[in-house]
Design a protein around this motif. Structure first.
Motif, short mmCIF file in Angstrom:
data_model
loop_
_atom_site.label_atom_id
_atom_site.label_comp_id
_atom_site.label_asym_id
_atom_site.label_seq_id
_atom_site.Cartn_x
_atom_site.Cartn_y
_atom_site.Cartn_z
N UNK A 55 0.81 -1.21 0.00
CA UNK A 55 0.00 0.00 0.00
C UNK A 55 0.85 1.26 0.00
N UNK A 56 1.93 1.26 0.77
CA UNK A 56 2.82 2.43 0.79
C UNK A 56 3.40 2.70 -0.60
N UNK A 57 3.78 1.59 -1.30
CA UNK A 57 4.48 1.75 -2.57
C UNK A 57 3.53 1.80 -3.77
N UNK A 103 12.75 4.38 -0.62
CA UNK A 103 12.13 3.44 -1.56
C UNK A 103 11.44 4.21 -2.67
N UNK A 104 11.43 3.61 -3.88
CA UNK A 104 10.72 4.20 -5.02
C UNK A 104 9.32 3.61 -5.09
N UNK A 105 8.32 4.47 -5.04
CA UNK A 105 6.94 4.02 -5.18
C UNK A 105 6.61 3.84 -6.66
N UNK A 106 5.48 3.19 -6.93
CA UNK A 106 5.08 2.92 -8.31
C UNK A 106 4.86 4.20 -9.11
N UNK A 107 4.45 5.28 -8.43
CA UNK A 107 4.20 6.54 -9.14
C UNK A 107 5.45 7.42 -9.24
N UNK A 108 6.61 6.89 -8.85
CA UNK A 108 7.86 7.62 -8.94
C UNK A 108 8.22 8.43 -7.71
N UNK A 109 7.31 8.54 -6.76
CA UNK A 109 7.61 9.28 -5.54
C UNK A 109 8.57 8.48 -4.65
N UNK A 110 9.13 9.17 -3.68
CA UNK A 110 10.10 8.52 -2.80
C UNK A 110 9.55 8.42 -1.38
#
Length: 409
Positions: A55-57, A103-110
């Motif tokens: 969920x976080x990522x 960590x890199x999230x799926x939407x490119x955020x960190x």
């Protein structure tokens, strides 16, 4: 409490709701824990990951398990650190905790996180997989950034205050003492704090004919309020000396001004030595008066040193009619007269014992015959040696008569 609400042994029954909570499955606790969990094979491939971390990522489970490694979830810098530091240390130690990554999230955020990993071994002691716990560090990162901003702002504010204090202090001191024919002059100001304006002041200026006026003083208190009193004292002393150079008259007029301006709830006063010097032959005649100030120190060319006794001399501004008296002294070639504020003689040596006037006298007598600049240099060396034992500002003003053939002023 009613008896039918008590269980065996007199304890209250937990009730069916509480019992239901205890029946949560271990799988549900794993999936929805307040932290992220994942397990990887030894090559880093993700074998298991909980719903919290997904969920976080913003990833689906099928996009991660068996497809990505833990390093794939890291930023470029984090991946390099993982391969060169984190992974080797983990292999050697079997456990590594509290390491910051992004960590890199799926939407490119960190996502800033703190990572703890443990190597799980089998019964034969061989490593089987790596279990990793991940804590969301966004609040901590925001807190650290806010602390950093606050510290930077505090440092900028302190720099601004120090610049203001230095600028204001410079306006309260002469850019350079006046030159007196046949007399060497040296002055120094030592601030005890870079953050506050001190109350010490001095000046040397021409009067009528071949006479020069001088003064050195110390205003009670520090900061902007003391700076206002210092400015008033300096200009009053100069104006009074030009009108009538008699030191007693000058101090009496300053006393009248200060007592009139600061006699209410915020009384202000100062200690002052005021006088004038007139070159005479190969020496100079000095007349001075004191208002509650440490006595001037005269170092003779023959190696003797004495404090100049001046009778009376009450604090300036503390009483409506303070008493002052003057004394005369003649400076001969090789003689030096030192005026100083009590920041010097109230400094603590080795953090404990105050440096006395008698110690100062004995120390400077060993320099005779000396010069104004040599005395000021020696005293500034003392102040530097005291370190943080100097608790108050110190001002110095020295006048000397050069020896024949020696350095001219």
């Amino acid at each position: 409490m009613c008896e039918d609400h008590l269980g065996a042994g007199g304890r209250e029954s937990a009730g069916p709701e509480f019992s239901a909570l205890l029946e949560d499955s271990a799988e549900d606790l794993y999936e929805h824990a307040p932290c992220g969990y994942l397990s990887t094979l030894l090559d880093g491939t993700i074998a298991k990951i909980n719903a919290t971390l997904l969920g976080w990522l913003g990833y689906a489970r099928d996009d991660v398990v068996g497809r990505l490694t833990f390093a794939d979830l890291l930023t470029v810098g984090g991946r390099i650190y993982h391969e060169t530091h984190f992974a080797p240390l983990l292999r050697m130690q079997g456990e590594l905790g509290g390491v910051a990554f992004e960590l890199k999230a799926a939407d490119g955020s960190r996502l800033p996180v703190l990572v703890t990993s443990t190597v799980k071994t089998g019964t034969d002691g061989q490593a089987q997989l790596i279990r990793t716990t991940i804590f969301d560090a966004r609040d901590r990162r925001a807190y650290e950034q806010e602390l950093l901003r606050a510290r930077e702002e505090a440092e900028r504010e302190r720099d601004r205050v120090q610049r203001l204090a230095r600028t204001l202090q410079q306006t309260l001191l002469p850019p350079a003492p006046a030159e007196v024919p046949g007399v060497a002059v040296a002055a120094y100001y030592h601030p005890a704090s870079a953050d506050e304006v001190g109350g010490d002041f001095y000046d040397l200026f021409p009067l009528t004919g071949d006479t020069w006026g001088f003064f050195l003083g110390d205003v009670s208190g520090k900061g902007a309020a003391a700076a206002v009193v210092t400015s008033l004292a300096r200009y009053t002393l100069r104006a009074a000396a030009v009108h009538d150079p008699d030191p007693v008259t000058v101090l009496d007029r300053l006393n009248t001004v200060l007592h009139h301006e600061y006699r209410g709830d915020d009384p202000r006063y100062c200690t002052v030595i005021q006088g004038h010097i007139r070159p005479d032959g190969d020496g100079a005649a000095v007349t001075l008066a004191t208002g509650g100030h440490p006595p001037a120190l005269l170092v003779r060319a023959d190696g003797t040193a004495e404090f100049l006794p001046v009778p009376g001399g009450q604090l300036v501004g503390a009483l409506p009619r303070a008493r002052f008296a003057a004394a005369d002294v003649v400076l001969h070639p090789g003689d030096t007269l030192l005026l100083y504020t009590d920041g010097l003689t109230e400094a603590r040596t080795q953090g404990r014992v105050r440096y006395s006037e008698e110690q100062l006298r004995d120390y400077l007598s060993g320099l005779a015959p000396t010069t104004a600049s040599a005395v000021v240099t020696a005293v500034t060396g003392l102040l530097a040696g005291f370190g943080d034992g100097v608790e108050d500002d110190t001002a110095l003003l020295a006048l000397s008569i050069p020896l024949p053939g020696g350095d001219r002023p």
